[in-house]
Design a protein around this motif. Structure first.
Motif, PDB file in Angstrom:
ATOM      1  N   GLY A 316       0.844  -1.186   0.000  1.00 39.13           N
ATOM      2  CA  GLY A 316       0.000   0.000   0.000  1.00 39.13           C
ATOM      3  C   GLY A 316       0.878   1.234   0.000  1.00 39.13           C
ATOM      4  N   VAL A 317       0.565   2.217  -0.806  1.00 34.38           N
ATOM      5  CA  VAL A 317       1.340   3.448  -0.903  1.00 34.38           C
ATOM      6  C   VAL A 317       0.463   4.609  -0.456  1.00 34.38           C
ATOM      7  CG1 VAL A 317       2.675   4.969  -2.397  1.00 34.38           C
ATOM      8  CG2 VAL A 317       2.661   2.507  -2.839  1.00 34.38           C
ATOM      9  N   LEU A 318       0.873   5.286   0.622  1.00 39.23           N
ATOM     10  CA  LEU A 318       0.115   6.429   1.143  1.00 39.23           C
ATOM     11  C   LEU A 318       0.645   7.702   0.505  1.00 39.23           C
ATOM     12  CD1 LEU A 318      -0.037   5.485   4.954  1.00 39.23           C
ATOM     13  CD2 LEU A 318      -1.698   4.995   3.161  1.00 39.23           C
ATOM     14  N   GLY A 319      -0.186   8.356  -0.296  1.00 44.22           N
ATOM     15  CA  GLY A 319       0.229   9.566  -0.998  1.00 44.22           C
ATOM     16  C   GLY A 319       0.516   9.249  -2.444  1.00 44.22           C
ATOM     17  N   ALA A 320      -0.272   9.807  -3.340  1.00 43.45           N
ATOM     18  CA  ALA A 320      -0.154   9.480  -4.761  1.00 43.45           C
ATOM     19  C   ALA A 320       0.529  10.588  -5.555  1.00 43.45           C
ATOM     20  CB  ALA A 320      -1.533   9.184  -5.344  1.00 43.45           C
ATOM     21  N   GLY A 321       1.359  11.386  -4.859  1.00 38.86           N
ATOM     22  CA  GLY A 321       2.110  12.436  -5.555  1.00 38.86           C
ATOM     23  C   GLY A 321       3.210  11.840  -6.422  1.00 38.86           C
ATOM     24  N   MET A 322       4.174  12.675  -6.795  1.00 36.70           N
ATOM     25  CA  MET A 322       5.227  12.225  -7.709  1.00 36.70           C
ATOM     26  C   MET A 322       6.004  11.037  -7.132  1.00 36.70           C
ATOM     27  SD  MET A 322       8.250  14.442  -9.530  1.00 36.70           S
ATOM     28  CE  MET A 322       9.108  14.812  -7.998  1.00 36.70           C
ATOM     29  N   MET A 323       6.384  11.117  -5.846  1.00 35.54           N
ATOM     30  CA  MET A 323       7.159  10.038  -5.248  1.00 35.54           C
ATOM     31  C   MET A 323       6.294   8.788  -5.045  1.00 35.54           C
ATOM     32  SD  MET A 323       9.438   9.989  -1.756  1.00 35.54           S
ATOM     33  CE  MET A 323      10.508  11.278  -2.355  1.00 35.54           C
ATOM     34  N   GLY A 324       5.094   8.978  -4.506  1.00 30.81           N
ATOM     35  CA  GLY A 324       4.215   7.834  -4.281  1.00 30.81           C
ATOM     36  C   GLY A 324       3.858   7.129  -5.569  1.00 30.81           C
ATOM     37  N   ALA A 325       3.546   7.908  -6.604  1.00 32.32           N
ATOM     38  CA  ALA A 325       3.208   7.323  -7.903  1.00 32.32           C
ATOM     39  C   ALA A 325       4.403   6.583  -8.495  1.00 32.32           C
ATOM     40  CB  ALA A 325       2.742   8.420  -8.857  1.00 32.32           C
ATOM     41  N   GLY A 326       5.595   7.146  -8.277  1.00 35.04           N
ATOM     42  CA  GLY A 326       6.810   6.494  -8.781  1.00 35.04           C
ATOM     43  C   GLY A 326       7.054   5.152  -8.115  1.00 35.04           C
ATOM     44  N   ILE A 327       6.878   5.123  -6.782  1.00 34.63           N
ATOM     45  CA  ILE A 327       7.037   3.869  -6.036  1.00 34.63           C
ATOM     46  C   ILE A 327       5.998   2.849  -6.506  1.00 34.63           C
ATOM     47  CG2 ILE A 327       6.851   2.808  -3.747  1.00 34.63           C
ATOM     48  CD1 ILE A 327       7.921   5.488  -2.610  1.00 34.63           C
ATOM     49  N   ALA A 328       4.753   3.325  -6.677  1.00 33.48           N
ATOM     50  CA  ALA A 328       3.691   2.445  -7.146  1.00 33.48           C
ATOM     51  C   ALA A 328       4.021   1.883  -8.528  1.00 33.48           C
ATOM     52  CB  ALA A 328       2.372   3.213  -7.189  1.00 33.48           C
ATOM     53  N   TYR A 329       4.563   2.742  -9.391  1.00 34.38           N
ATOM     54  CA  TYR A 329       4.882   2.320 -10.761  1.00 34.38           C
ATOM     55  C   TYR A 329       5.941   1.215 -10.802  1.00 34.38           C
ATOM     56  CZ  TYR A 329       6.850   2.464 -15.453  1.00 34.38           C
ATOM     57  OH  TYR A 329       7.330   2.109 -16.689  1.00 34.38           O
ATOM     58  N   VAL A 330       7.091   1.447 -10.113  1.00 35.49           N
ATOM     59  CA  VAL A 330       8.180   0.457 -10.174  1.00 35.49           C
ATOM     60  C   VAL A 330       7.769  -0.843  -9.485  1.00 35.49           C
ATOM     61  CG1 VAL A 330      10.002   2.181 -10.368  1.00 35.49           C
ATOM     62  CG2 VAL A 330       9.310   1.390  -8.097  1.00 35.49           C
ATOM     63  N   SER A 331       6.876  -0.750  -8.489  1.00 30.74           N
ATOM     64  CA  SER A 331       6.408  -1.956  -7.805  1.00 30.74           C
ATOM     65  C   SER A 331       5.501  -2.768  -8.715  1.00 30.74           C
ATOM     66  CB  SER A 331       5.655  -1.575  -6.519  1.00 30.74           C
ATOM     67  OG  SER A 331       6.487  -0.839  -5.647  1.00 30.74           O
ATOM     68  N   ALA A 332       4.563  -2.072  -9.354  1.00 32.01           N
ATOM     69  CA  ALA A 332       3.643  -2.753 -10.268  1.00 32.01           C
ATOM     70  C   ALA A 332       4.383  -3.356 -11.452  1.00 32.01           C
ATOM     71  CB  ALA A 332       2.584  -1.769 -10.754  1.00 32.01           C
ATOM     72  N   LYS A 333       5.435  -2.666 -11.873  1.00 30.27           N
ATOM     73  CA  LYS A 333       6.210  -3.113 -13.038  1.00 30.27           C
ATOM     74  C   LYS A 333       6.851  -4.485 -12.816  1.00 30.27           C
ATOM     75  CE  LYS A 333       9.626  -1.346 -16.330  1.00 30.27           C
ATOM     76  NZ  LYS A 333      10.619  -0.295 -16.608  1.00 30.27           N
ATOM     77  N   VAL A 334       7.198  -4.792 -11.544  1.00 31.59           N
ATOM     78  CA  VAL A 334       7.826  -6.086 -11.252  1.00 31.59           C
ATOM     79  C   VAL A 334       6.811  -7.107 -10.738  1.00 31.59           C
ATOM     80  CG1 VAL A 334      10.107  -5.121 -10.833  1.00 31.59           C
ATOM     81  CG2 VAL A 334       8.507  -5.333  -8.921  1.00 31.59           C
ATOM     82  N   GLY A 335       5.519  -6.794 -10.897  1.00 34.01           N
ATOM     83  CA  GLY A 335       4.503  -7.786 -10.605  1.00 34.01           C
ATOM     84  C   GLY A 335       3.896  -7.746  -9.219  1.00 34.01           C
ATOM     85  N   ILE A 336       4.156  -6.677  -8.452  1.00 32.20           N
ATOM     86  CA  ILE A 336       3.586  -6.560  -7.107  1.00 32.20           C
ATOM     87  C   ILE A 336       2.231  -5.846  -7.205  1.00 32.20           C
ATOM     88  CG2 ILE A 336       3.882  -5.557  -4.804  1.00 32.20           C
ATOM     89  CD1 ILE A 336       6.932  -5.715  -5.275  1.00 32.20           C
ATOM     90  N   GLU A 337       1.225  -6.382  -6.508  1.00 27.09           N
ATOM     91  CA  GLU A 337      -0.087  -5.740  -6.478  1.00 27.09           C
ATOM     92  C   GLU A 337       0.005  -4.472  -5.632  1.00 27.09           C
ATOM     93  OE1 GLU A 337      -4.688  -6.694  -5.109  1.00 27.09           O
ATOM     94  OE2 GLU A 337      -3.194  -8.309  -5.120  1.00 27.09           O
ATOM     95  N   VAL A 338      -0.530  -3.357  -6.119  1.00 28.06           N
ATOM     96  CA  VAL A 338      -0.369  -2.064  -5.455  1.00 28.06           C
ATOM     97  C   VAL A 338      -1.735  -1.434  -5.141  1.00 28.06           C
ATOM     98  CG1 VAL A 338       0.618   0.259  -5.609  1.00 28.06           C
ATOM     99  CG2 VAL A 338       1.822  -1.666  -6.668  1.00 28.06           C
ATOM    100  N   VAL A 339      -1.861  -0.928  -3.911  1.00 29.58           N
ATOM    101  CA  VAL A 339      -3.024  -0.134  -3.530  1.00 29.58           C
ATOM    102  C   VAL A 339      -2.528   1.289  -3.291  1.00 29.58           C
ATOM    103  CG1 VAL A 339      -4.860   0.232  -1.847  1.00 29.58           C
ATOM    104  CG2 VAL A 339      -4.187  -2.096  -2.471  1.00 29.58           C
ATOM    105  N   LEU A 340      -3.023   2.249  -4.070  1.00 23.28           N
ATOM    106  CA  LEU A 340      -2.560   3.634  -4.011  1.00 23.28           C
ATOM    107  C   LEU A 340      -3.623   4.490  -3.309  1.00 23.28           C
ATOM    108  CD1 LEU A 340      -0.174   5.366  -4.986  1.00 23.28           C
ATOM    109  CD2 LEU A 340      -1.383   5.742  -7.132  1.00 23.28           C
ATOM    110  N   ILE A 341      -3.222   5.130  -2.214  1.00 22.42           N
ATOM    111  CA  ILE A 341      -4.178   5.906  -1.399  1.00 22.42           C
ATOM    112  C   ILE A 341      -3.737   7.364  -1.345  1.00 22.42           C
ATOM    113  CG2 ILE A 341      -5.197   6.165   0.908  1.00 22.42           C
ATOM    114  CD1 ILE A 341      -4.654   3.169   1.332  1.00 22.42           C
ATOM    115  N   ASP A 342      -4.697   8.292  -1.525  1.00 22.06           N
ATOM    116  CA  ASP A 342      -4.391   9.716  -1.444  1.00 22.06           C
ATOM    117  C   ASP A 342      -5.525  10.419  -0.687  1.00 22.06           C
ATOM    118  OD1 ASP A 342      -2.271  11.653  -2.720  1.00 22.06           O
ATOM    119  OD2 ASP A 342      -4.206  12.697  -2.898  1.00 22.06           O
ATOM    120  N   ALA A 343      -5.273  11.659  -0.273  1.00 19.87           N
ATOM    121  CA  ALA A 343      -6.274  12.416   0.498  1.00 19.87           C
ATOM    122  C   ALA A 343      -7.508  12.733  -0.339  1.00 19.87           C
ATOM    123  CB  ALA A 343      -5.651  13.704   1.027  1.00 19.87           C
ATOM    124  N   THR A 344      -7.333  12.818  -1.672  1.00 15.95           N
ATOM    125  CA  THR A 344      -8.476  13.117  -2.558  1.00 15.95           C
ATOM    126  C   THR A 344      -8.544  12.072  -3.662  1.00 15.95           C
ATOM    127  OG1 THR A 344      -7.210  14.502  -4.088  1.00 15.95           O
ATOM    128  CG2 THR A 344      -8.159  15.583  -2.147  1.00 15.95           C
TER     129      THR A 344
END
Length: 352
Positions: A316-344
């Protein structure tokens, strides 16, 4: 099983192969030097041996001295005798009146390069991974197998000082350009053939420094052009090391004193400075930190044995800004399921 193989061909050229059993790399210790001394005795005494090709049965030529032995030394006489024993063998090689060609199939560092420089000619395999140098200064030591004497006589005082005080490691083409390696080959077979051909063509080979009237390339320690180096070298070394690395001063002293004496006197001077380096606390500290501890870390010794390794399947990634989205991207790219959470919801959608 011997660490040194001796094969005498019908052409009178002996191929001497360094190949320590049970090791991935050749190192300078008694296990290797004992059989090597026996092979050298045969070279000196057997009239059927007209020349020698010295090579390695390992992927690399020779890594250098056995640091376990050097690190344990606490007696200056023991350090002096260790250096002298190796150099005695090298001088026997140089004076045996038979051509000895070094066929460098891979890396030759420290004592490995010193052994190669004691040969009359060097042919290197065009191996992109091969490295040649005298990097002892990186462990607070100096080249104690004749490196501070042969290298300046081979490539000049200034170039040799730069290599040894910086611990420079050269690739094949750089070693050729410097004049340390004289020829190259694209295969092991071609390398051995070229080495044999040179030995046959030069039956009375002598080392340049053993020829009457020898002069240092670029001048000896008294030459006006070299005298300028001695005027500024200490201040340049101190500007970088602040007096904390005695090996730098000892290397310069070896080269300077060797540059006003004959080769044999220079070699003995070097052994004395080598003993001073080995016993210095700075060298002990550097070997412990930069050799033993660093290698231990590289092998994973500092990693905890528990908990057991596990594979991350979902994050799970808290915060979908530039850094959070980047972490989510590289994680998903290697096959990890990602839950992306943001305030809005808008921010979460943008991050997604």
């Amino acid at each position: 099983m011997s660490a040194v193989k001796f094969e005498l061909g019908q052409d009178g050229i002996a191929v001497v192969t360094l190949d320590m059993p049970g090791r991935s790399m050749n190192v300078l210790n008694e296990e290797l030097m004992g059989p090597f001394a026996e092979a050298l005795t045969r070279i000196e005494t057997d009239a059927a041996v007209k020349g020698v090709v010295l090579t390695s049965g390992k992927p690399e030529f020779l890594a250098g001295a056995d640091l376990d032995t050097v690190y344990k030394i606490t007696d200056p006489q023991q350090a002096f005798d260790l250096a002298e024993a190796f150099k005695t063998l090298l001088r026997r090689m140089e004076k045996c009146e038979k051509p000895i060609v070094c066929a460098l199939n891979g890396t030759a560092l420290g004592g490995g390069l010193e052994l190669a420089m004691a040969c009359n000619h060097r042919v290197a395999l065009n191996n992109p991974k091969a490295k040649f140098g005298l990097p002892e200064v990186k462990l607070g030591l100096l080249p104690g197998g004749g490196g501070t004497q042969r290298l300046p006589r081979m490539i000049g005082i200034q170039g040799a000082l730069e290599m040894m005080t910086q611990g420079t490691e050269l690739r094949v083409e750089q070693a050729v350009k410097k004049g340390i390696v004289q020829d190259t080959a694209d295969s092991v077979e071609e390398m051995i053939a070229k080495a044999k051909a040179w030995a046959i063509a030069n039956p009375k080979a002598l080392q340049p420094w053993d020829v009457k009237g020898f002069k240092f390339p670029g001048g000896d320690s008294k030459h006006p052009a070299i005298a300028q180096i001695w005027a500024i070298a200490p201040s340049m070394a101190n500007a970088k090391a602040f007096g904390n690395y005695p090996a730098l001063t000892h290397i310069a002293s070896c080269v300077f004193e060797g540059g006003i004496t004959d080769i044999d006197t220079g070699l003995k001077v070097e052994s004395r400075y080598f003993a001073a380096c080995v016993l210095s606390q700075e060298s002990k500290n550097m070997m412990n930190t930069l050799w033993y501890q660093l290698n231990s870390i590289k092998k994973g010794q500092s990693r905890p044995s528990a908990p057991a390794k596990s594979k991350v399947k979902k994050i799970g990634v808290l915060g979908a800004g530039m850094m959070g989205a980047g972490i989510a991207y590289v994680s998903a790219k290697v096959g990890i399921e990602v839950v992306l959470i943001d305030a809005t919801q808008e921010g979460a959608d943008k991050g997604k």
